[in-house]
Structure formats: structure tokens, C-alpha cells
Scaffold this active site. Structure first.
Site, short mmCIF file in Angstrom:
data_model
loop_
_atom_site.label_atom_id
_atom_site.label_comp_id
_atom_site.label_asym_id
_atom_site.label_seq_id
_atom_site.Cartn_x
_atom_site.Cartn_y
_atom_site.Cartn_z
N CYS A 100 -9.17 -56.94 27.47
CA CYS A 100 -8.93 -55.66 28.13
C CYS A 100 -10.28 -55.02 28.45
CB CYS A 100 -8.12 -54.77 27.20
SG CYS A 100 -8.07 -53.04 27.69
N THR A 191 -7.51 -46.73 24.12
CA THR A 191 -8.26 -47.88 24.62
C THR A 191 -9.57 -47.43 25.27
OG1 THR A 191 -6.21 -49.07 25.03
CG2 THR A 191 -8.15 -49.82 26.23
N GLU A 259 -9.37 -50.01 20.28
CA GLU A 259 -8.67 -48.72 20.30
C GLU A 259 -9.17 -47.81 19.19
OE1 GLU A 259 -6.99 -51.62 21.12
OE2 GLU A 259 -6.65 -50.97 23.18
N HIS A 294 0.22 -47.40 35.02
CA HIS A 294 -0.32 -48.30 33.99
C HIS A 294 0.55 -49.55 33.83
CE1 HIS A 294 -3.59 -48.99 31.40
NE2 HIS A 294 -2.84 -49.18 30.33
N TYR A 298 -0.54 -53.75 34.17
CA TYR A 298 -0.39 -54.79 33.15
C TYR A 298 -0.04 -56.15 33.76
CZ TYR A 298 -1.06 -52.74 28.57
OH TYR A 298 -1.63 -52.23 27.44
N GLU A 445 -0.78 -55.67 22.18
CA GLU A 445 -1.02 -54.82 23.34
C GLU A 445 -0.03 -55.13 24.48
OE1 GLU A 445 -4.58 -55.21 25.87
OE2 GLU A 445 -4.94 -53.14 25.30
#
Ligand code: SF4
Ligand code: FE
Length: 487
Positions: A100, A191, A259, A294, A298, A445
Site C-alpha cells: 500500500c 494508513t 497504520e 476508496h 481497492y 487490509e
């Protein structure tokens, strides 16, 4: 765009001093600490691509506010092409980091707040939109990284913000002053927080009149007085702390996003940084739009990860001499099929984008929720297939210390070898990469990031248009439509 590349981004982080704890100790420099540096490097890739001729078209944009060239992660989407370029960029970044790269949350927050503040001002004659634009111009000009801070701790989940025994379980305003507000509370699972420049605070759920002090949106520098971050543990982080370059699996980049808990202990926010205050009716569209953006993302970043995993396991089958077996080819075909299917939903919700009254473009929310729901299945199925093909040695492999040992290294090399032409070390490295990308923290995640699966199912049912579908069935059979709801 002051920060032009990865090195300048890393340098910019060294100039700020946010309060960050990890395993009970203060982190003084996130760019050098072994727990945080991999995440810094992943985020730095977003800056690196903006300075790379091959990717500049995807990684930069022209600001509609200033006409200047900006990083795409600070851009307000102006059309469908912007939405699709972003998706393409995220897949490439997933491929290059296997991780990520964190900047999408801030981007999604920027886009949601932009369109909603416009609508608040239209209705109430406030000046939130103008304030937000001024803040956004500074973010674009600096090319800062913003952490979109939405998820509150929530305490007792059976109670809303106003009924919590501890009122700080949701971020709220505790004092209104003539020049700003004071906020208290926390955000969880943030994040990229420890290596961002700014925090964009947003409510985590729709608020009612009783919870209006919780309906606050504002921007806070990460090193503002009263802000404390606690960085989370990840599986095998001791390997990272000891700088075990092979056993860590992905030596350059993090397992996932990195995170942190962000606590706000009576943080003062000046008026020009407040973009919503006591406007509960606008919390619902804000959360809804942020989540949809969001969830669309993904399907792109995770496809990039699935590409890496597919490549890793394909190479491993070559090392192990199984690559030509028909069941192996079929399973790899299935991995590719699932990855491309996931990507389709990410592209589709962007292609069906629409203009909000502010001019900012939104993705199609139904398709974005389907996209994220697919992540919670397809990424897991791809991981399952990867582990099936890799074999059980992923879980029993001796350590890097044994591989490098003068006493037993020759035994590890001999008995973990595959085909003659490829060194054992490659097999071990690939195995550790697969271990890192399929175990521990890696898949959590994909399940819960951008909202847990049930959150998407609620939206899918709500937006599913069942009444219309019932009417379709009735029409085919000539059953009378009794009322316009199709009952
Ligand atoms: Fe971006 Fe994916 Fe990370 Fe979310 S999980 S911030 S979409 S890279
Ligand atoms: Fe995420």
C-alpha cells in the site's frame, strides 16, 4: 509542486517532528526507523512516478484551481478520464511496491470534502468551500501527503456518538472559540499517517442533530500540539526491526500500509482550517462519497498486488520444475482471470463517473461497492491459489541466518534447491515474498480497508433497485403493477 520526487519527499519528512510511538518508544525519524522506513519508501514511489517521463501523464494533473501542474494525489477529478487515469496509476504503483502506497486516502478525502463543502455553502451561505479551496491550493503547491482520517474508535457499537459513556470515542469539538475550535478524540487504522504532512479529519458516520458537535471536518498538521500517533504492529515486524533482508519478504516496502492511531488531545484548529462544523445533514454524503472513492481504488491497488503474487508464484513453479503441469497452468490462469475481473470493476465504476454540483467527479457508487466486495473474495482466492502452488515449505523454511551459516548453510542450499539453473537463494526469496503477501497482516487490509464487507453489502442492497427489478419480472409475465413501487 514543490516536492518533485521521492528524495525530496523523504527530505520534507525530516523537517517535521510529529509525536510517534512504536513498541513503547518514540520514533524520531520515520524515514530511517526500520518499522516505518519501508512505508515511507512506498509513498515515495508516488512522488517518483510524477517525475518519471514514462508515468508523468498518469501521476500528474493540471490543477483546475491554479492551472499549475500538480501531483495526481492532490487533484480534484474533473472528468471520467481523471478517474480512469487514477485507477491505472494505482495498479502500476501496486505492481511497483507490492504494498500500500497510502496516498489514496487523502486524495479521496480531498474529493469528498470538495464536493460536499460546495453543497453546504450553496444551501447555507457559509464559506467552507472557499476555505477548503485555499487549503487545497497550498497542499497542491507543496505537493503534500494528506492522511484522510475517517475511522473513529466507536467504543460501544450499540450506541451512537452522543450516547457513548466516553464522549471521546468519536472525534468532536469540545470548545468553540472566536478564532477556531478545540477538538478531542482519536482516529484508528490511519494508513500513512506517520509519514504524511497533514491530517484531513472527517466524521466516520452519518450524524444527527444530537451529535452535531461530532459533525466536524478540518485540517491539522501532523505535528500540531496535542497530536500523538501510535504506530501499529505488523506480522513479522521483528524481522524488519532486525533488518533481515531475505526473511522480511519484501525488503524495500511495507507488508501493508503502515497504520497508526492518531489521538487528538485538545487540538486547536484555526477557523481557516475548519471545513464543516455542526452540519450533521452533510455527514452522510461525505462519508458515502469518501467510501465510494476508496472502494473504487481497492480494485486497482490490489490488482497490482495480485499481479506481483501471480508473478512470484509463476517463477516459483519454474524454479520447482512444475510450471508445465496442466493444473499449474490452470491455477495461474485462474489467478490472472480473477485479477483482471477485479480490475474491470475498478475501471467500470470510474467509466460510469458523474459530475457533482461542484464539478468534481464521483465514481458510480454501486459499482464501487461491488468492486471492493470483489476484493474481499478475489484477493483471498488468489492468495489461496498462490499457497496451493507454492507448497508447504512456505511455512517451514529455515531462516536467513541458517541459509548464511558457515555450519549449515550448505544443507539449506542443497535441500531447498529446485532446478539446477536457478540458485536456491531465489527460491527462498520468492517463498518469503509469497509468505509476506499472503499471511499475517497482508490480507486483513483487503478484508477491512475501505470498509468491512458488510458495509458494502448494505450499500449494494440499498442501491440494488429491487422495486425496479420486481417490475421487470412482473412486466414479462403480464402481472399488473399495482403501484409505482411495483407492489
Ligand atoms: Fe491506496 Fe490501496 Fe493503500 Fe487504500 S489500500 S491507500 S487504495 S494503496
Ligand atoms: Fe487501505
Amino acid at each position: 509542486m514543490k516536492i518533485k520526487n521521492g528524495a525530496e519527499y523523504i527530505e520534507s519528512l525530516r523537517k517535521i517532528r510529529p509525536v510517534i510511538y512504536y513498541k513503547g518508544e518514540r520514533i524520531e525519524d520515520v524515514t530511517r526507523h526500520p518499522a516505518t522506513a519501508p512505508h515511507v519508501r512506498a509513498a515515495a514511489m508516488t512522488y517518483a512516478l510524477a517525475s518519471d517521463d514514462e508515468y508523468r501523464d498518469l501521476a500528474t494533473a493540471t490543477s483546475h484551481l491554479t492551472g499549475r501542474t500538480i501531483g495526481r494525489f492532490t487533484h480534484v477529478h474533473q472528468n471520467v478520464e481523471d478517474l480512469i487515469k487514477k485507477i491505472k496509476l494505482l495498479r502500476i504503483l501496486g505492481q511497483k511496491t507490492g504494498s500500500c502506497f497510502q496516498r489514496c486516502v487523502g486524495l479521496d478525502g480531498i474529493n469528498a470534502v470538495y464536493s460536499v463543502t460546495y453543497e453546504i455553502d450553496q444551501k447555507h451561505g457559509t464559506d467552507y468551500f472557499e476555505r477548503f479551496k485555499q487549503w487545497l491550493i497550498s497542499i497542491q503547491d507543496e505537493n503534500f501527503m494528506v492522511v484522510g482520517a475517517m475511522t473513529d474508535p466507536k467504543g460501544d457499537r450499540s450506541k451512537g456518538p452522543a450516547d457513548q459513556p466516553d464522549p471521546d470515542q468519536y472525534v468532536h469539538v469540545v470548545e468553540h472559540r472566536s478564532d477556531g475550535v478545540v477538538i478531542r478524540g482519536a482516529k484508528l487504522h490511519m494508513t500513512g499517517a506517520v509519514n504524511s504532512h497533514e491530517i484531513l479529519v472527517m466524521p466516520t458516520t452519518a450524524m444527527d442533530e444530537r451529535s452535531k458537535n461530532y459533525a466536524v471536518v478540518c485540517a491539522i498538521p501532523v505535528d500540531a500540539p496535542g497530536v500523538t500517533m501510535i504506530f501499529g504492529r505488523q506480522a513479522s515486524d521483528d524481522r524488519r526491526d532486525k533488518q533481515e533482508r531475505i526473511d522480511v519478504g519484501k525488503p524495500s516496502f511495507g507488508a501493508v500500509g503502515g497504520e497508526a492511531l492518531i489521538a487528538f488531545e485538545d487540538v486547536f484548529v484555526p477557523t481557516e482550517r475548519i471545513f464543516m462544523n455542526r452540519e450533521p445533514e452533510f455527514t452522510s454524503p461525505l462519508v458515502y462519497r469518501f467510501a465510494a472513492h476508496h472502494r473504487a481504488n481497492y480494485g486497482a491497488c490490489k490488482t497490482g498486488l495480485m499481479d506481483v503474487l501471480t508473478g512470484a508464484v509463476s517463477y516459483l513453479t519454474q524454479i520447482q520444475g512444475t510450471s508445465k503441469a496442466s493444473h499449474v497452468r490452470d491455477k495461474i490462469t485462474e489467478m490472472i482471470h480473477l485479477s483482471e475481473t477485479l480490475y474491470c470493476s475498478s475501471i467500470a465504476c470510474s467509466a460510469e463517473g458523474w459530475a457533482t454540483p461542484s464539478g468534481a467527479y464521483m465514481v458510480d457508487t454501486m459499482l464501487a461497492n461491488v468492486c471492493k466486495q470483489n476484493v474481499t473474495r478475489f484477493h483471498f482466492e488468489v492468495a489461496r491459489l498462490a499457497l496451493d502452488l507454492a507448497g508447504g515449505f512456505i511455512a517451514t523454511l529455515p531462516s536467513q541466518y541458517d541459509l548464511e551459516s558457515e555450519d549449515v548453510g550448505h544443507l539449506v542450499k542443497k535441500y531447498f534447491s529446485g532446478v539446477k539453473e536457478i540458485p536456491t537463494e531465489d527460491r527462498i526469496k520468492i517463498a518469503r515474498l509469497i509468505e509476506a503477501m499472503t499471511g499475517g497482516t497482508a490480507l486483513v487490509e483487503s478484508m477491512h480497508g475501505a470498509g468491512s464487507p458488510q458495509a458494502q453489502r448494505v450499500m449494494i442492497f440499498r442501491e440494488g433497485g429491487l422495486d425496479k427489478k420486481i417490475r421487470l419480472a412482473k412486466a414479462l409475465l403480464g402481472i399488473p403493477q399495482k403501484d409505482k413501487q411495483g407492489g
